[in-house]
Structures are given as C-alpha cells and as structure tokens.
Scaffold this motif. Structure first.
Motif, short mmCIF file in Angstrom:
data_model
loop_
_atom_site.label_atom_id
_atom_site.label_comp_id
_atom_site.label_asym_id
_atom_site.label_seq_id
_atom_site.Cartn_x
_atom_site.Cartn_y
_atom_site.Cartn_z
N LEU A 120 0.82 -1.21 0.00
CA LEU A 120 0.00 0.00 0.00
C LEU A 120 0.86 1.26 0.00
O LEU A 120 0.54 2.25 -0.68
CB LEU A 120 -0.94 -0.01 1.21
CG LEU A 120 -2.05 -1.06 1.18
CD1 LEU A 120 -2.79 -1.08 2.51
CD2 LEU A 120 -3.02 -0.81 0.03
N LYS A 121 1.96 1.23 0.75
CA LYS A 121 2.86 2.37 0.78
C LYS A 121 3.48 2.60 -0.59
O LYS A 121 3.58 3.73 -1.07
CB LYS A 121 3.94 2.17 1.84
CG LYS A 121 4.87 3.35 1.98
CD LYS A 121 5.88 3.15 3.08
CE LYS A 121 6.80 4.36 3.15
NZ LYS A 121 7.85 4.19 4.13
N GLU A 124 0.96 4.11 -2.92
CA GLU A 124 0.74 5.52 -2.59
C GLU A 124 1.88 6.38 -3.12
O GLU A 124 1.66 7.48 -3.62
CB GLU A 124 0.61 5.68 -1.09
CG GLU A 124 0.29 7.09 -0.65
CD GLU A 124 0.15 7.20 0.86
OE1 GLU A 124 0.39 8.30 1.38
OE2 GLU A 124 -0.22 6.21 1.51
N GLU A 125 3.11 5.87 -3.01
CA GLU A 125 4.27 6.64 -3.45
C GLU A 125 4.45 6.62 -4.96
O GLU A 125 5.13 7.47 -5.52
CB GLU A 125 5.53 6.09 -2.77
CG GLU A 125 5.57 6.35 -1.28
CD GLU A 125 6.71 5.65 -0.59
OE1 GLU A 125 7.43 4.83 -1.24
OE2 GLU A 125 6.91 5.89 0.62
N PRO A 127 1.89 6.48 -7.79
CA PRO A 127 0.54 6.40 -8.36
C PRO A 127 0.58 6.03 -9.83
O PRO A 127 1.51 6.38 -10.56
CB PRO A 127 -0.01 7.80 -8.15
CG PRO A 127 1.17 8.68 -7.98
CD PRO A 127 2.25 7.83 -7.41
#
Length: 135
Positions: A120-121, A124-125, A127
């Motif tokens: 998930l990280k 997010e970083e 896209p």
C-alpha cells in the motif's frame, strides 16, 4: 387433475409445517428512572434517559450545512449492564462522514500484515498514470 394434486400438496405442506413461535412476554417490565428531551426549531436537540436495569443513553444533535446541503451531526453515548454485571459503554459521533463508535467492548480489526502495508505504501508513493499512445 394437476391443479387438484398441486392443491393437495400445498395443503399438506402447510399442515406439516411446524407452528410459528409464540411471542414471548418479558418476565419483568424495566422502568424508566429518568428521562429528558429538548428540541429546537433550528434542528438542535438532545435527549437522555436511564432505565431501572442500568441502561443509559445520551445524545445531542444539530443541523449543519456541508456543501450547501443540510446534514445532521450527532454525538452521544450509551451504556448497559450485561448478564455478568459488567457495564459496557460506547461513545459515538455520526455526521456526513458516517457513524463512528468508540468503546472497549467493540471488536477491533486485526493489524494489516506487513507485506500488504508495504504494498500500500508503494502504491501511494508510485501512483498509476495512464500513458497516452499516439495512433
């Protein structure tokens, strides 16, 4: 003839079905020990009550404008005594973002596994951007 057979089968199924449960009447009527209620024309309100078995509830609310639409914003808490004699309390808010309860007796989701948290990280970083292809 077929209709007669179907009718007999339907009647037979109805007669063979178990009877519906009889509603139970509480053994004891729980009295209301205290009760308050107030409401205003602008939509603001509050109420509170306490019953003889230890159940309590308090709630207040008001109408607020969010994105040019009226929304009811509510906050409150309730508590009850379980069969073992322990008191349980839940505080809550409810507004345009949903219902948000808090309390020690509410179930808590397990933590996110480390591998999924890293994924998930990363997402997010980094896209996703759609690349345009020329035709």
């Amino acid at each position: 003839m077929i209709r007669l057979i179907i009718s007999i089968l339907v009647v037979g199924v109805c007669l063979a079905a178990p009877p519906l449960p009889t509603p139970t009447v509480p053994k004891e009527v729980v009295p209301i020990v205290s009760q308050e209620s107030d409401s205003n024309p602008d939509g603001q309100y509050n109420f509170a009550f306490e019953s003889g078995d230890g159940t309590q509830q308090q709630q207040s609310g008001e109408v607020k404008i969010v994105e040019d639409k009226p929304v009811i914003s509510v906050s409150g808490k309730f508590s009850y005594v379980d069969e073992g004699g322990a008191t349980h309390e839940v505080s809550y808010t409810a507004d345009e973002t949903g219902y948000h309860p808090e309390g020690d007796t509410l179930p808590v989701a397990p933590p996110i596994p480390e591998a999924i948290a890293r994924s998930l990280k990363y997402i997010e970083e980094h896209p996703y951007t759609e690349e345009k292809t020329e035709s």
